[in-house]
Design an enzyme around this catalytic site. Structure first.
Site, PDB file in Angstrom:
ATOM      1  N   ARG A  44     -53.617  36.398  29.619  1.00  0.00           N
ATOM      2  CA  ARG A  44     -53.744  35.289  30.576  1.00  0.00           C
ATOM      3  C   ARG A  44     -55.019  35.547  31.379  1.00  0.00           C
ATOM      4  NH1 ARG A  44     -48.302  36.934  30.709  1.00  0.00           N
ATOM      5  NH2 ARG A  44     -46.846  35.277  30.124  1.00  0.00           N
ATOM      6  N   LYS A  69     -47.521  38.279  34.291  1.00  0.00           N
ATOM      7  CA  LYS A  69     -46.651  37.230  34.832  1.00  0.00           C
ATOM      8  C   LYS A  69     -45.234  37.770  35.005  1.00  0.00           C
ATOM      9  CE  LYS A  69     -45.563  32.377  34.157  1.00  0.00           C
ATOM     10  NZ  LYS A  69     -45.760  31.220  33.293  1.00  0.00           N
ATOM     11  N   HIS A 136     -56.690  29.270  28.583  1.00  0.00           N
ATOM     12  CA  HIS A 136     -55.376  29.266  27.960  1.00  0.00           C
ATOM     13  C   HIS A 136     -55.444  28.793  26.503  1.00  0.00           C
ATOM     14  CE1 HIS A 136     -51.534  30.564  29.434  1.00  0.00           C
ATOM     15  NE2 HIS A 136     -50.929  29.646  28.700  1.00  0.00           N
ATOM     16  N   ARG A 139     -55.813  31.857  24.582  1.00  0.00           N
ATOM     17  CA  ARG A 139     -54.522  32.548  24.472  1.00  0.00           C
ATOM     18  C   ARG A 139     -53.652  31.891  23.398  1.00  0.00           C
ATOM     19  NH1 ARG A 139     -50.626  35.788  27.165  1.00  0.00           N
ATOM     20  NH2 ARG A 139     -48.613  34.787  27.515  1.00  0.00           N
ATOM     21  N   HIS A 162     -43.836  37.096  26.917  1.00  0.00           N
ATOM     22  CA  HIS A 162     -42.893  36.025  27.253  1.00  0.00           C
ATOM     23  C   HIS A 162     -41.501  36.605  27.454  1.00  0.00           C
ATOM     24  CE1 HIS A 162     -45.419  32.674  25.119  1.00  0.00           C
ATOM     25  NE2 HIS A 162     -45.881  32.956  26.315  1.00  0.00           N
ATOM     26  N   TYR A 171     -45.271  28.074  18.846  1.00  0.00           N
ATOM     27  CA  TYR A 171     -46.220  28.485  17.804  1.00  0.00           C
ATOM     28  C   TYR A 171     -45.663  28.322  16.403  1.00  0.00           C
ATOM     29  CZ  TYR A 171     -48.510  30.003  21.958  1.00  0.00           C
ATOM     30  OH  TYR A 171     -49.073  29.992  23.194  1.00  0.00           O
TER      31      TYR A 171
END
Length: 191
Positions: A44, A69, A136, A139, A162, A171
């Protein structure tokens, strides 16, 4: 809640973007290395800007994302080419600025601003590709390429950091070769 399929770059577009940087200039060498790390590590923007040299093992290619995150740490690895580029960048950075904390810093060894990095990516993507992309997008490109290569959604989830697999599942919609092949060869009804 529906999710929009993210924009990604093709391999050719990734190469075009990396070729647009003029390596004669210090900031261009830094910016190219930054974009390349986005594409090779899936960080990120905040993770890239907070990345410190102490978090990268320049011998093994292990990169520690600290306080990503959700305040979670994670470990990822980068390939030998990216590792060599980082080593070269560190040498350039040390010669020009001296000892610095951040992997990507200003000429005064301060942390870069996220708005400046966004503007840089907008500028170079428009120049190289004729379209504006965001950090992003890089990413998303990494995640898509990783899933295409491995077909392992859990691995992609772990690499991206995640918490919830449903976030990573987008994805699978981008790279669904089996569905594409099945639909392309599906029977056709003719008159």
């Amino acid at each position: 809640m529906s999710r929009k399929i993210p924009e990604i770059l093709t391999i050719e577009e990734q190469q075009m973007l990396l070729q647009v940087f003029n390596k004669r200039y210090f900031n261009s060498r830094r910016n190219k290395c930054m974009v390349n790390l986005f594409l090779n590590a899936g960080l990120r923007l905040s993770e890239l800007l907070d990345l410190e040299w102490k978090d990268i093992n320049l011998m093994t290619g292990q990169l520690k994302v600290v306080q990503g995150k959700g305040n979670k740490d994670r470990i990822i690895w980068i390939n030998d080419d990216m590792l060599q580029e980082l080593c070269n960048w560190r040498e350039d950075q040390s010669e020009r600025i001296g000892k610095v904390k951040y992997v990507f810093s200003t000429g005064q060894s301060k942390r870069l601003k996220d708005s400046d990095v966004r503007q840089m990516i907008y500028k170079y993507s428009e120049k190289a590709l004729g379209k504006r992309i965001s950090p992003h997008t890089l990413r998303h490109t990494y995640a898509t390429d990783l899933y295409r290569e491995t077909k392992d959604i859990r691995l992609v989830q772990k690499a991206l950091g995640h918490a919830d697999l449903s976030t990573t599942m987008i994805y699978t919609h981008i790279v669904d070769d089996e569905l594409e092949n099945a639909l392309k060869s599906f029977r056709t009804v003719t008159n």
